[in-house]
Design a protein around this motif. Structure first.
Motif, PDB file in Angstrom:
ATOM      1  N   ASP A  14      16.151  -0.986  12.106  1.00 26.55           N
ATOM      2  CA  ASP A  14      15.185   0.151  12.034  1.00 26.55           C
ATOM      3  C   ASP A  14      14.183   0.070  10.920  1.00 26.55           C
ATOM      4  O   ASP A  14      13.295   0.533  10.293  1.00 26.55           O
ATOM      5  CB  ASP A  14      15.813   1.521  11.386  1.00 26.55           C
ATOM      6  N   ALA A  15      14.000  -1.457  10.518  1.00 26.39           N
ATOM      7  CA  ALA A  15      13.114  -1.989   9.298  1.00 26.39           C
ATOM      8  C   ALA A  15      11.494  -1.743  10.085  1.00 26.39           C
ATOM      9  O   ALA A  15      11.600  -2.037  11.232  1.00 26.39           O
ATOM     10  CB  ALA A  15      13.314  -3.064   9.027  1.00 26.39           C
ATOM     11  N   PRO A  16      10.955  -1.354   9.227  1.00 25.01           N
ATOM     12  CA  PRO A  16       9.488  -1.033   9.827  1.00 25.01           C
ATOM     13  C   PRO A  16       8.578  -2.265   9.961  1.00 25.01           C
ATOM     14  O   PRO A  16       8.493  -3.020   9.408  1.00 25.01           O
ATOM     15  CB  PRO A  16       8.842   0.194   8.920  1.00 25.01           C
ATOM     16  N   ALA A  17       7.387  -1.980  10.763  1.00 28.85           N
ATOM     17  CA  ALA A  17       6.242  -3.191  10.891  1.00 28.85           C
ATOM     18  C   ALA A  17       5.653  -2.613   9.740  1.00 28.85           C
ATOM     19  O   ALA A  17       5.718  -1.446   9.377  1.00 28.85           O
ATOM     20  CB  ALA A  17       5.894  -3.189  12.248  1.00 28.85           C
ATOM     21  N   ALA A 137       9.520  -3.460   3.850  1.00 32.61           N
ATOM     22  CA  ALA A 137       8.534  -4.476   4.419  1.00 32.61           C
ATOM     23  C   ALA A 137       9.059  -5.797   4.630  1.00 32.61           C
ATOM     24  O   ALA A 137       9.076  -6.602   5.541  1.00 32.61           O
ATOM     25  CB  ALA A 137       7.214  -4.351   3.683  1.00 32.61           C
ATOM     26  N   LEU A 138       9.778  -6.073   3.458  1.00 34.69           N
ATOM     27  CA  LEU A 138      10.383  -7.546   3.410  1.00 34.69           C
ATOM     28  C   LEU A 138      11.297  -7.790   4.540  1.00 34.69           C
ATOM     29  O   LEU A 138      11.528  -8.909   5.079  1.00 34.69           O
ATOM     30  CB  LEU A 138      11.041  -7.839   1.785  1.00 34.69           C
ATOM     31  N   ARG A 139      12.265  -6.698   4.839  1.00 32.85           N
ATOM     32  CA  ARG A 139      13.237  -6.826   5.630  1.00 32.85           C
ATOM     33  C   ARG A 139      12.746  -6.928   7.054  1.00 32.85           C
ATOM     34  O   ARG A 139      13.177  -7.671   7.988  1.00 32.85           O
ATOM     35  CB  ARG A 139      14.124  -5.589   5.415  1.00 32.85           C
ATOM     36  N   ALA A 140      11.744  -6.213   7.287  1.00 33.69           N
ATOM     37  CA  ALA A 140      10.899  -6.015   8.648  1.00 33.69           C
ATOM     38  C   ALA A 140      10.379  -7.538   8.859  1.00 33.69           C
ATOM     39  O   ALA A 140      10.473  -8.009  10.178  1.00 33.69           O
ATOM     40  CB  ALA A 140       9.593  -5.215   8.331  1.00 33.69           C
ATOM     41  N   LYS A 141       9.994  -8.386   7.885  1.00 34.24           N
ATOM     42  CA  LYS A 141       9.840  -9.768   8.109  1.00 34.24           C
ATOM     43  C   LYS A 141      10.915 -10.662   8.347  1.00 34.24           C
ATOM     44  O   LYS A 141      10.550 -11.785   8.556  1.00 34.24           O
ATOM     45  CB  LYS A 141       8.905 -10.246   6.987  1.00 34.24           C
TER      46      LYS A 141
END
Ligand SMILES: [Zn+2]
Length: 436
Positions: A14-17, A137-141
């Motif tokens: 569920d990490a966001p863009a 944000a780091l996890r989304a990347k």
């Protein structure tokens, strides 16, 4: 810390863009908005170890749990949440990273959630919310940190209830003794020890916490700017790097008189504590002007406090700061001399020397963020207390269009807040991802 250690490497589903940051920011902001908000002024009253403080701590814990971070509480009650285990042996390093500059293992960010009386929404919470979103944000990347990343919620940063700012970081670094902290009292005469007990904490636990400090390799606190330097600069720069904090202190001024009737006591017979106090306040203004610093008397307690009673005692609190520590000291001496002429007593409650953040870290952040400006500030922060305790520290400031702070009018544009999150994300990526 958790025994299985290691760094989470799988991006959460569920990490966001990054494009979602603004929506996420608004949702987290909305969740915090009602806590401790005064219906009339619109300002916040979030004081240490109160119901509001409890709710904010629970909110922080829930946000950390939702992200799978490991939450710990230090001897003072500051909350620390870790992505990765700062107690695990680093690859190719020693077990205890140590707290020397460049040593230690965790990259820590965060700020505080408490407020001054009728404070603004951004001072403190912006740094905590940005820290949580930077992790998202780091996890989304799909970022994989080589060093653990921590988020801190410092307790009692403003000192609004017990009078000493940055109490949370002062106690764990030893800058304030546990005995002094426990014996501080609020306006109702409740000691910090009693307040801690009422909040379900053990006041005997207070004290320096080297174990916690050892986990911090680098600390970067994001904060709303409390002046207009960025606003006056240009339209393209919403974020700056903090380079240093002015020396600053707080003093209590006590003046004694004799209570009597406001109608029947002849002027010649009065011992009015307010007169000496008034002279002291005016002296603070002129001393600040003469010495090139700033001085403020923003809090006063009058006894007995009746409109028709001559004051028998007045206590005021003086806050003085400036770029030059000697000038601030000289200004306070000027004020002391006037207070003493009126039989007053001036007591130092806190003094924090000039704090220079780590120059190498400041340069690294400014370069990483595209050569953004570097600013000093007259506001104290936990980052300053950590820096003075030898922790490699720096700050990021997010533009404040009016410069107003410690007021309901405090503001930062949502787009600037997101720019702050992106800057913090980039900085954490650099500091936690690199081999340096
Ligand atoms: Zn703050």
């Amino acid at each position: 810390m958790r025994s299985n250690g290691g760094v989470t490497t799988t991006p959460r589903p569920d990490a966001p863009a990054l494009a979602d940051l603004r929506t996420r920011f608004a949702a987290m902001w909305a969740a915090l908005e009602p806590v401790g908000r005064d219906g009339r002024s619109g300002g916040y009253r979030r004081f240490a170890w109160t119901r509001e403080d409890h709710d904010l701590r629970e909110w922080f814990a829930a946000e950390c749990r939702a992200r799978g971070l490991d939450l710990t509480t230090d001897r003072m009650g500051n909350q620390w949440a870790w992505w990765g285990d700062p107690d695990a042996a680093p690859a190719g390093g020693n077990k205890r990273g140590g707290n020397e500059r460049g040593g230690g293992k965790g990259i820590v960010t965060g700020s505080h959630l408490d407020s001054v009386p009728d404070g603004g929404a951004f001072d403190g919470p912006l740094g905590v919310v940005s820290a949580l979103l930077a992790i998202d944000a780091l996890r989304a990347k799909g970022f994989e940190p080589h060093r653990p990343i921590g988020i801190v919620n410092f307790v009692d940063e403003e000192g609004a209830r017990f009078g000493v700012a940055c109490a949370g970081s002062r106690v764990i670094t030893g800058a304030m003794t546990a005995d002094r902290a426990r014996s501080l009292t609020d306006a109702d005469g409740t000691s910090m020890a009693e307040a801690l007990r009422a909040a379900g904490r053990n006041p005997d636990a207070l004290g320096p916490d080297p174990e916690t400090l050892r986990r911090i390799g680098t600390f970067v606190e994001l904060h709303v700017e409390q002046g207009r330097a960025l606003d006056l600069l240009d339209e393209e720069t919403p974020v700056a790097v903090g380079s240093d904090i002015w020396p600053h202190g707080r003093w209590r001024v006590d003046l004694a008189g004799e209570a009597n009737h406001a109608g029947t006591t002849r002027l010649a017979d009065r011992e009015d504590a307010m007169l000496g106090y008034a002279a002291t306040v005016l002296a603070a203004r002129s001393a600040a002007e003469a010495r090139g610093c700033v001085a403020t008397v923003g809090k006063v307690a009058v006894t007995p406090g009746g409109v028709n009673a001559i004051p028998s005692h007045v206590t005021g609190w003086l806050d003085a700061r400036g770029a030059d520590a000697d000038a601030v000291r000289a200004a306070v001496q000027d004020v002391r001399a006037v207070a003493e002429q009126h039989g007053g007593v001036v007591t130092e409650e806190s003094w924090t020397p000039t704090t220079a953040f780590d120059p190498g870290l400041v340069r690294r952040l400014a370069t990483r963020l595209g050569g953004i400006p570097v600013l000093g500030t007259g506001a104290g922060h936990d980052a300053g207390i950590l820096a003075n305790a030898g922790v490699r520290s720096a700050m990021l400031f997010v533009r404040n269009p009016t410069g107003v702070s410690h007021s309901p009018q405090e503001w930062a544009d949502p787009a600037d807040c997101v720019a702050g999150v992106e800057a913090l994300t980039s900085v954490l990526e650099d500091l936690a991802g690199g081999a340096r």
